[in-house]
Design an enzyme around this catalytic site. Structure first.
Site, short mmCIF file in Angstrom:
data_model
loop_
_atom_site.label_atom_id
_atom_site.label_comp_id
_atom_site.label_asym_id
_atom_site.label_seq_id
_atom_site.Cartn_x
_atom_site.Cartn_y
_atom_site.Cartn_z
CB SER A 178 -25.14 -33.09 16.32
OG SER A 178 -25.12 -34.47 16.48
CG ASP A 203 -20.70 -36.66 17.53
OD1 ASP A 203 -21.79 -36.96 17.02
OD2 ASP A 203 -20.57 -35.72 18.36
CB ALA A 260 -28.56 -46.10 24.40
N GLY A 313 -31.30 -31.47 27.23
CA GLY A 313 -30.29 -30.42 27.23
C GLY A 313 -30.19 -29.75 25.88
#
Ligand code: 16G
Ligand code: MG
Length: 599
Positions: A120, A335, A426, A556
């Site tokens: 990502s 994403d 957010a 995480g």
């Protein structure tokens, strides 16, 4: 909710698929066999008839894993909020094993499973992998535990661990297995994809390798195939044409409307989103003009991308920004989406996931009212949602709002409880999900000629809107077209959109501690239950600040504790975050430099 049909398996080896399959028993690593024609899985995956055959197969898989993709260190790795994510070189054995696990999951579910290779928004040297479940959702929590177990098994225990997983989950090897594999643009991704493919094939799974795709595209393909194509065609053509046709129909022939102008600047984070947006432009024609910056010549996510813009609250590099220009930023696997602009004083203004969620929920609520259908709309946020946004949703939009822990799976599942669930973090990850009943209601209203024309028109818009939205997971490109549709319909420029409410100034910080898991939270991460005393200290610090709010949670995806704070001014938000960070450092065994006041 998306409709899943288990009969879809007959469609497994679609025409456009690049299918990689083999069945091997020799201890030496097999070469991949490429079949570009339709293949009957039952012919390839002959059932493993005896225990001995099964042991032989698993043993061969272990040998290939040990020889080609060995676990090289004892370092523990965990399937976290977004799968496994770390330095690419530490992931080869994980990818091989996740290939195996995806095939097992496919056998168990009798459906296609996705494997997405991406880290990502992380720096280019990192990589990661996550599994996509049959409805296009994140891997079920109980399988995250299994994934962690398999990834950390010793090389010599791989066979017994596989065998245990099969037994405990009632899976028989030889049951049809099909895995869709996709990857982002990182240099390490092709090798890691190959490791996953070898893993899948080592246990007789079939693979469709989609090459470089965005994360949400892979989710879309998995869902399309598993719904027997009810959700669309499981390939890029299907994805682009479904979304673009609906977008163009909604836009009509007037590309500009009121303050809305049909051009914007896009920061592609030098990632897959830039590539896919370029391809999308072919389908969109000239009804929207998107100028792409950071389109792939530079380093992935470096000084650009949605995370950079959101966290640092400043524009990406290499993007000229004029006052009033509407600009957006995608992250490395496309994403996440955030918007931004310079106001008339030249101040940088961010429109994050909260602003997107409120814009979209407001529009959907309006259309539902105008079409006269009886559907409830809910909005799902996390603790990171700006306090002003939550107040606006409650007081102005009049939409029910729910708060869940960080991580897409929590938001997605909660959103499914509404007829129409809008969810956004957010940070810009989010989408809208419609229940099957809601989709049916909207479809019927759009086709009901007995209704007044305005009601039919509103229902038709809702109907088209559902096709602009990638309901399977947050999709930056589909979300961008959704936002553009709403702004166009309202006749708003970026400043009008921003005027809905004013964000409270906020600050995020990271604290390094010896073990981040000593931080335990409750109430959707808004309260810290461990270490003892930390929450009461946070409460007393927060009480000193006007409009103060702060929470802490273990990340995480990184080995840190995150601190969030908001208050009536930027200086106060910074001060609050800093004081809370110092408390975390003190009470949770901080390591390294003591947190300093943000500059
Ligand atoms: C992952 C999550 C994202 C979450 C972020 C939090 C998915 C697909 N992605 O990127 O939703 O906001 O982690 O990161 O679930 P953190 O735990 O490091 O703060
Ligand atoms: Mg991402």
């Amino acid at each position: 909710m998306l409709i899943f049909s288990s009969s879809s398996f007959s469609y497994l080896c679609g025409k456009r698929a690049i299918i990689l399959c083999s069945r091997f028993r020799s201890p030496s690593p097999p070469s991949l066999v490429l079949h570009s024609h339709n293949i009957s899985l039952s012919r390839i995956n002959r059932a493993v008839n005896s225990g001995a055959e099964m042991a032989d197969l698993l043993n061969t898989s272990q040998q290939l894993g040990t020889e080609k993709y060995p676990r090289k260190s004892e370092k523990w790795i965990q399937y976290g909020t977004a799968g496994f994510r770390t330095k690419a070189e530490e992931l080869t054995h994980v990818l091989y094993r996740m290939g195996i696990l995806a095939a097992f999951r496919s056998m168990q579910k009798n459906a296609i499973i996705g494997v997405m290779i991406t880290a990502s928004h992380n720096d280019e040297p990192d990589n990661g992998v996550k599994l996509v479940d049959p409805h296009g959702e994140m891997l079920e929590a109980s399988w995250e535990v299994i994934a962690t177990k398999l990834a950390n098994a010793k090389n010599e225990d791989l066979e017994s661990t596989m065998s245990q997983i099969l037994e405990e989950n009632g899976i028989t090897i030889g049951t049809n297995a099909m895995v869709y594999v996709g990857r982002d643009t990182r240099p390490s991704s092709p090798f890691l994809a190959q490791a996953a493919i070898d893993g899948i094939k080592s246990v007789q799974g079939c693979v469709t390798d989609f090459g470089v795709v965005s994360t949400p595209q892979l989710h879309f393909f998995v869902t399309c195939q598993n719904t027997n194509k009810a959700y669309g065609e499981p390939n890029e053509e299907g994805y682009f044409s479904k979304i673009s046709s609906a977008f163009k129909a909604l836009r009509g022939s007037n590309y500009d409307n009121g303050s809305y102008q049909h051009s914007l600047s896009l920061d592609g984070a030098n990632g897959v989103g830039a590539l896919k947006m370029k391809a999308f432009q072919e389908y969109l024609g000239n009804c929207i003009e998107v100028t792409i910056y950071n389109s792939g010549d530079g380093k992935l996510n470096y000084q650009c991308g949605a995370d950079h813009v959101k966290v640092l609250q400043k524009p990406p590099q290499n993007m000229p920004l004029e006052v009033g220009t509407r600009a957006a930023s995608l992250d490395g696997d496309a994403d996440r989406l955030v918007y931004f602009y310079l106001d008339t004083q030249g101040n940088f203004k961010l429109l994050d996931g909260d602003k997107i969620a409120t814009l979209v929920a407001g529009y959907i609520k309006k259309l539902i009212k105008e079409s006269g259908v009886n559907l409830n709309v809910g909005l799902v946020q996390t603790a990171y949602a700006n306090g002003s946004s939550t107040e606006y949703i409650n007081n102005t939009l009049g939409v029910e709002v729910a708060c869940v822990p960080t991580g897409v799976k929590y938001l997605h599942h909660r959103a499914l409880e509404f007829d129409v669930g809008v969810y956004f973090e957010a940070n810009g990850h989010g989408t809208v999900v419609f229940s099957s009943a809601a989709m049916e209601t909207i479809k019927n209203a759009a086709a009901d000629e007995s209704l007044p024309a305005e009601r039919i028109a509103a229902a038709k818009q809702l109907f088209l809107l559902m096709d602009v939205i990638n309901q399977t997971v947050g999709d930056a490109i589909s979300d961008l077209l959704l936002v553009e549709t709403v702004l166009h319909a309202f006749g708003w420029g970026v400043a009008e959109w921003d005027a809905a409410y004013t964000d409270l100034p906020n600050r995020q910080m990271k604290v390094s501690v010896a073990d981040r898991n000593v931080i335990q939270t409750a109430d959707a991460e808004r309260r810290c239950t461990d270490p003892p005393g930390l929450q009461s200290e946070i409460d007393s610090i927060v009480a000193k600040f006007n409009k103060g709010r702060s929470f802490v949670r273990p990340s995480g995806t990184e080995d840190v504790v995150r601190v969030y704070a908001e208050a009536d001014s930027q200086a106060n938000a910074d001060k609050l975050a800093h004081e809370v960070a110092l408390k975390v450092y003190e009470l949770a065994n901080g390591v390294g430099n003591v947190p300093s006041l943000p500059k």
